[in-house]
Each structure stands twice: as structure tokens, then as C-alpha cells.
Design a protein around this motif. Sequence first.
Motif, PDB file in Angstrom:
ATOM      1  N   HIS A 138     -12.067 -44.251  -5.539  1.00 65.05           N
ATOM      2  CA  HIS A 138     -13.043 -42.570  -5.713  1.00 65.05           C
ATOM      3  C   HIS A 138     -11.852 -41.754  -5.641  1.00 65.05           C
ATOM      4  O   HIS A 138     -10.937 -41.968  -5.538  1.00 65.05           O
ATOM      5  CB  HIS A 138     -13.935 -42.540  -5.448  1.00 65.05           C
ATOM      6  N   ILE A 139     -11.853 -40.923  -7.016  1.00 65.50           N
ATOM      7  CA  ILE A 139     -11.280 -39.939  -6.742  1.00 65.50           C
ATOM      8  C   ILE A 139     -11.633 -38.550  -6.269  1.00 65.50           C
ATOM      9  O   ILE A 139     -12.542 -38.698  -5.447  1.00 65.50           O
ATOM     10  CB  ILE A 139     -11.412 -39.187  -8.498  1.00 65.50           C
ATOM     11  N   SER A 148     -10.970 -35.154  -5.312  1.00 61.70           N
ATOM     12  CA  SER A 148     -10.301 -34.097  -5.965  1.00 61.70           C
ATOM     13  C   SER A 148      -9.635 -33.402  -5.288  1.00 61.70           C
ATOM     14  O   SER A 148      -8.489 -32.494  -5.645  1.00 61.70           O
ATOM     15  CB  SER A 148     -10.485 -33.653  -6.826  1.00 61.70           C
ATOM     16  N   GLU A 184      -6.086 -34.147  -3.733  1.00 61.23           N
ATOM     17  CA  GLU A 184      -5.160 -34.108  -5.430  1.00 61.23           C
ATOM     18  C   GLU A 184      -4.682 -33.047  -5.332  1.00 61.23           C
ATOM     19  O   GLU A 184      -3.217 -32.300  -4.422  1.00 61.23           O
ATOM     20  CB  GLU A 184      -5.237 -34.609  -5.748  1.00 61.23           C
TER      21      GLU A 184
END
Lengths: 85, 275
Positions: free
Chosen positions: A15-16, A18, A21
Motif C-alpha cells: 500500500h502507498i 504517502s 515517502e
Amino acid sequence: MKCAAKIEVSLKSGHINSEGETTVCLLKELGYFVEKVDVSKVYTVIFQVSSMAEAKIKAEEMSERLFANPAKDNYAISVVEVVDQ
Amino acid sequence: MKNKNIKVCIIRVGGTSCDVETARAFQELGAQTEIKHVNELVKQDSLLDYNLLVFPGGSSFGDHIRSGVVFARTLYAKLGKQIEQFIAENRPILGISNGFQTLIEYGLLPGFEGIGQQQPQAVLTTNNPQGFKCQWVYLKNENKGNCLFTNQIPQDKILKIPIAHSEGCFLFPPGKEKSLLQKLVDNDMLVLRYCNENGAFANQTYPANPNGAYHDIAGICNKEGTIFGLMPHPERAMYWWQEPDWTTKTHTTPYGDGKLIFENILNNIILTQKQ
């Protein structure tokens, strides 16, 4: 008795992430050469129970009904007794 | 029964923000439409006075914990029994964007195991590519007639409706994607899929699929076809003047494609009442 349940909710792999990141990018800007930042949420829930076993069951229910979506989240629970000073 | 006798309830809580446009769309078609705060409905004990419930878009409860989950659990705790009865009587429910997230988190969609289920079986999560996406998308109606909100829309019709979300990526639990997709297809619960302007499916590529949704899924319904959720905002495609090309294109109708969805469900409510 009063207890504190720590419920940590993290993303399942794939899953991202975010927030992680974005944090990696920022840390690099600040001069830290990091590879990865995993972000999770910790809910500390204070409540009254009759036993630690009951506290674990209740915390499990809360996780499944509210804090975590099984399609994307993992969760881990730890329960401790709270003694008022 | 005529549209003017249909009572639509749009449920509002803190953070919902597309209630007024949605009400305007239903009012344009002649339906009696009320925007009610969830606490008003609890006090009045009146959910069953309505023919149609709508969970509107926005960021209910500030999207705390996960988008839609607090709204879903509030509804369950405060109005759960009335909602259960509403669904048991096959009265329709529409969820738009954050309303779709709410239906998923409530467990009403896909709702493979029925309305008693409390754990979600899917999620609408962070867009891939990341970020808030506010853009027009093309959609194809994949439903074969089960969904009460689209069954009068031709299957090859390409709809142009905008999205506005950062968490619209529809996913099933890892490892269960294929089997649950098959269930959607077998029960005719797959409704809208992202495509390009020529109708070719997006194949999970941006920008035709704006959020990375699995199988380009933009909207699904329950087995009975009475509960429908979609990420795009049909209320923002109600009139021709809401479209991005309104100054350059000649419009033959005063309406946009969003109207088809609102009209479709009102027609079906009338048909149901006649039976």
C-alpha cells in the motif's frame, strides 16, 4: 481496574505510504540519507475492565470495528494496567 | 406516483460538503429533498418516511481515523436499526465519494454477507499516483441491469463526470482480489469503471484511471442493486454549464451526464411504488 491498550495500526505491504515517502524526501533535504520511513498510528485507549483478558478482547474488538480496515491495515495490541498516582 | 411524491433525505454531519448540490439535483427533477443532520434523524425517528437516502461527499468528521469510518460507525450506533429496516424494505441508498467510502466502511458495500456484517471487505485508499485529484473522468456502465441507479443507462454509454478526492483507490484485501472481483461480476454488482473518452478501459493507467483503483472500479452496488456507491460526483455534472467545455461546445440538452443517475433512481422508485 483501569487499563491502557496501545493499538498500533500500520499499512500492509504494497500500500502507498504517502506520509512515509514525503518524510524520506524531507529527511534527504535535511542531509539524512534514509532509505525508508514507515508511518503507523498509535491509539492509546484508557478504559475500565474487570480483567486483563477482558481488556485484550475489547481492544481487539475496537481494532476490528474501528481502527483498522483489514483490506489495508495490520494492527498490534499491547495492554497494561494503569495505576493512578 | 410522481417525482414530487418521492422523499429524498441527504444525511449531513460535520465535514460533509456536497449536500446542497446533491439536493439541488434531486429538486431539479421534482423530488422532495431534505438535508438532515444525523442527530435530527435520531430525534425524529423518521428515517422510514423517506424513499431514498443519500450519503453525500465531503470529508465527514475531518476524515479522522480513515475516510468515512467515523460517519459509518456514527450511523451504525445512532441509526443502525432504522437503516437495517430501510435496507430490508429494499429502499435505495446512494453514496457519493465520501458517501461511498462511508458505505464501504459500514460494510454495506460490497456487503457480500448482508447487512449484519460490521467489518469492511474493501477499502477506498490513497490515490496512486498520490495526491488530491480534481478532474473530469470517463466512465462506462458495466452493470447488466441489477443496479437501480443505472439500469436505464445504455451499457455502451460513456459518462463524463468529475472526481474530487485523495482516497479513491478501490482495493480488496491482498490475495482476495480475483475471487472477490468474480463475486462482484457474478452477482452483477460491478457498475462503473474508469475508461478513456473512446470507452476503452483504463487498465489501471493514469489519467484515465485517476486513482489506481483495482480493475478500474469507480462504482459498485450491492447484490440487490439497491445500494450504490461511486467516487465521481454526479451532482457536479447535473447541468451543461458545470462542464469544462461549456463555453466552446454547443449543448443540445441543458443537462450533464450526472442527471442520468438521479433520474434513473427516481424512475425506479416510481416503478416500485406502482407494483
